[in-house]
Every structure is written in structure tokens, then in C-alpha cells.
Design a protein around this motif. Structure first.
Motif, PDB file in Angstrom:
ATOM      1  N   ASN A 108       0.802  -1.222   0.000  1.00 25.41           N
ATOM      2  CA  ASN A 108       0.000   0.000   0.000  1.00 25.41           C
ATOM      3  C   ASN A 108       0.835   1.272   0.000  1.00 25.41           C
ATOM      4  O   ASN A 108       0.340   2.341   0.336  1.00 25.41           O
ATOM      5  N   ARG A 109       2.068   1.173  -0.389  1.00 21.47           N
ATOM      6  CA  ARG A 109       2.870   2.341  -0.758  1.00 21.47           C
ATOM      7  C   ARG A 109       3.460   2.117  -2.155  1.00 21.47           C
ATOM      8  O   ARG A 109       4.393   2.812  -2.555  1.00 21.47           O
ATOM      9  N   SER A 110       2.854   1.177  -2.892  1.00 25.07           N
ATOM     10  CA  SER A 110       3.480   0.673  -4.112  1.00 25.07           C
ATOM     11  C   SER A 110       2.581   0.690  -5.338  1.00 25.07           C
ATOM     12  O   SER A 110       2.901   0.052  -6.348  1.00 25.07           O
TER      13      SER A 110
ATOM     14  N   LEU B 245       1.490   9.155  -2.129  1.00 19.97           N
ATOM     15  CA  LEU B 245       1.943   8.105  -1.212  1.00 19.97           C
ATOM     16  C   LEU B 245       1.931   6.715  -1.847  1.00 19.97           C
ATOM     17  O   LEU B 245       2.346   5.745  -1.217  1.00 19.97           O
TER      18      LEU B 245
ATOM     19  N   LEU C 176      -0.740   4.951  -2.577  1.00 16.86           N
ATOM     20  CA  LEU C 176      -1.788   4.152  -1.948  1.00 16.86           C
ATOM     21  C   LEU C 176      -2.709   3.534  -2.993  1.00 16.86           C
ATOM     22  O   LEU C 176      -2.881   4.057  -4.097  1.00 16.86           O
TER      23      LEU C 176
END
Length: 313
Positions: free
Chosen positions: A142-144, A260, A262
């Protein structure tokens, strides 16, 4: 107060390959993606096309292969808006996975006339089985959700959705905030990155994370109003914050989702939110947590459907 020091690595130094391997060696299978998730997909084949959009191969890490599936409306029509529901980006966040499946099973039929539905219930199956936030490479999916993603979990779904060449109107991403965020995952992240961890207060109750670039407060409110019928909404802390962010409205904070990386920022959907359920609350059962996820999806889709109806009237 002294920061919690993680047991792997040297304080102030980012992990190298040896530390990542030490962390991976500690991970164990604790539940079954096949039994808990994949077994339910066959029950949904009358309503949905079950699409395999990729596979994760973690045999080199001592685990197995994980086929990745999503549910796609059978009566897909180009003139209908697309609603994307995602769960299990963080595999340890259980109610997100089962909330997506429960919505598909019990409620989706009420929306297929108005929306094309795309439901990805368990984006990170290795994380689901080992109850982890990261994948085996110590990367947070979830940062990718970016081009050339460092996490296959994020990259495979992003590639599939973008290849549809249809911008979703709605994207609801189902998550949890747990006590283990403070006891395990945030300290591990600080150790991995060579930084100092400062824990936040875990909110007791449900809340939403909107997009600071596109907050859509009425959309967020409609979901909060539906969820409150099922479980309690998290109050702000003494600083007027949730997870360190200032409250934007009752039960809602905002993050810059795209910058970010997300999941909620992977498309240009107009109506976007991330749900956050608190499964460790003494005031919520596992079933309530699942129902809260479902209520958020129902509340959000009802709101958007009403907006579309009013616009066409």
C-alpha cells in the motif's frame, strides 16, 4: 517515552539483505488463502466472471504460488459507471478481505443494474496467510501502487485496472487499523528504514481516509452514516486527530493518496475512500467488523447512485 526498538537490525541503520532475510525467516503460515478466500469464489460464479489477473510466485522465498483473482460483473456494459472494491492490500487486515467477499455475496446483486462492479477481495494473499502488512520482500503493497511497482501485489492489480481503459467512478479500499500496527508493524518499518518510530494512538472505532486532493465530504459522510448503524465511529484524540492526522470531518481524515502510492490513488476515480475498521475494540466483534466494511460499500454506492439519478432527472 522511549521509542519501541525492534529486535531486528541496528538502530539508525536501514536493513540490508541479511536483516530482511532474518525477518522473512521468522514468518509462518497461520491460515489458508485457499480455504478462506478461493473456496468462496466458485459460489459467486453465477453473478460474476472470476478473473485471474496474475500470480505471485514466492517459492524462492520458501513459500508457494498464489493465484490472484477478482470478480467482474457478468452484465458488464460500457455505458455504466465502474465501481472498484478492493480488500486485503494488507493481508493481515482480515475484515477487508471478508467484507469484500460478503458484499459480493449478499449485496452486489442490488447494484449490478447501475454499476459495473470489479471486486478484488485479497490483493496480498501471502500477507493474509502469514498475517503481515508487507510482502516477503519486506515491501508494503500500500505504498506501491505506482508505475514499475516494487510490489507485485500492487503492480499486477494496477496494470489490470489501467488496461481496462475505464476510469472508475468509485473506488472503496477496505482496511483495518489494529493494535499490532503499534506493537509490530510501525516499529518494524522504522527498523527497516533506519528511522525512529513514534507510535500513534490507535483509534477505537471505524473511520475513513479520504483523498486530500479530492476529499468528497458528502460521499464520506454517507458511508459514516451507514456504518454507524453497525458499529461505533472513532472519536478524535486529545489533539483532534486520528492516526496523527487532523480530523477533516466526523470519522474522516485525509491523505494524499497518489503521492503516497496508496491503493486508493491508483486511478482517477472521483469518489475514493479507504475504510479503517478497529478489530481489537472491546466494543466490536469480528462479524461487526465485516458488516462495517459492507455498510461502507453500501453507503458509498447508494450515495453515488442517488447523485447519478438526480443528475439524469
Amino acid at each position: 517515552m522511549q521509542p519501541f526498538i525492534y529486535h531486528i537490525g541496528t538502530q539508525g541503520q536501514p536493513w540490508g539483505e541479511a536483516e530482511k532475510q532474518q525477518w522473512l525467516a521468522e514468518q509462518r503460515i497461520k491460515r489458508s488463502y485457499q480455504s478462506d478466500v478461493l473456496s468462496q469464489l466458485s459460489e459467486l460464479e453465477s453473478q460474476f466472471e472470476v478473473v485471474q489477473y496474475g500470480e505471485l510466485d514466492y517459492q524462492a522465498q520458501g513459500f508457494s504460488r498464489y493465484p490472484l483473482f477478482l470478480l467482474k460483473s457478468r452484465n458488464w456494459q460500457a455505458d455504466k459507471p465502474l465501481a472498484l472494491i478492493t480488500g486485503g492490500v494488507h493481508g493481515y487486515e482480515t475484515s477487508g478481505v471478508h467484507g469484500a467477499l460478503r458484499f459480493a455475496k449478499d449485496h452486489a446483486a442490488a447494484y449490478v443494474a447501475d454499476f459495473n462492479l470489479l471486486i478484488a477481495p485479497c490483493i496480498s494473499p501471502w500477507g493474509y496467510e502469514t498475517i503481515n502488512r508487507w510482502n516477503p520482500l519486506a515491501v508494503d503493497p500500500n505504498r506501491s501502487f505506482v508505475a514499475n511497482s516494487p510490489a507485485a501485489e500492487a503492480g499486477l492489480l494496477r496494470d489490470y485496472v489501467l488496461a481496462l481503459d475505464v476510469t472508475p467512478l468509485v473506488h472503496i479500499d477496505l482496511h483495518e487499523t489494529t493494535d499490532s500496527d503499534n506493537s509490530e508493524f510501525r516499529p518494524a518499518k522504522a527498523a527497516r528504514d533506519g528511522t525512529v518510530n513514534t507510535n500513534w494512538n490507535i483509534p477505537d472505532g471505524f473511520y475513513l481516509v479520504g483523498d486530500s486532493e479530492n476529499p468528497q465530504p458528502d460521499f464520506q459522510k454517507a458511508m459514516i452514516d451507514e456504518v454507524v448503524k453497525v458499529t461505533h465511529i472513532a472519536p478524535a484524540d486529545e489533539q483532534g486527530c486520528l492516526i496523527g492526522e487532523p480530523l477533516a470531518q466526523f470519522g474522516v481524515v485525509n491523505y494524499p493518496k497518489k503521492s503516497l502510492g496508496l491503493c486508493g490513488g491508483m486511478t482517477d476515480a472521483r469518489f475514493v475512500t479507504t475504510t479503517e475498521v478497529y478489530p481489537d475494540s472491546p466494543s466490536a466483534t469480528p462479524e461487526q467488523c465485516i458488516l462495517a466494511q459492507v455498510a461502507a460499500v453500501v453507503g458509498g454506492l447508494n450515495y453515488v447512485r442517488e447523485q447519478l439519478s438526480a443528475k439524469s432527472a
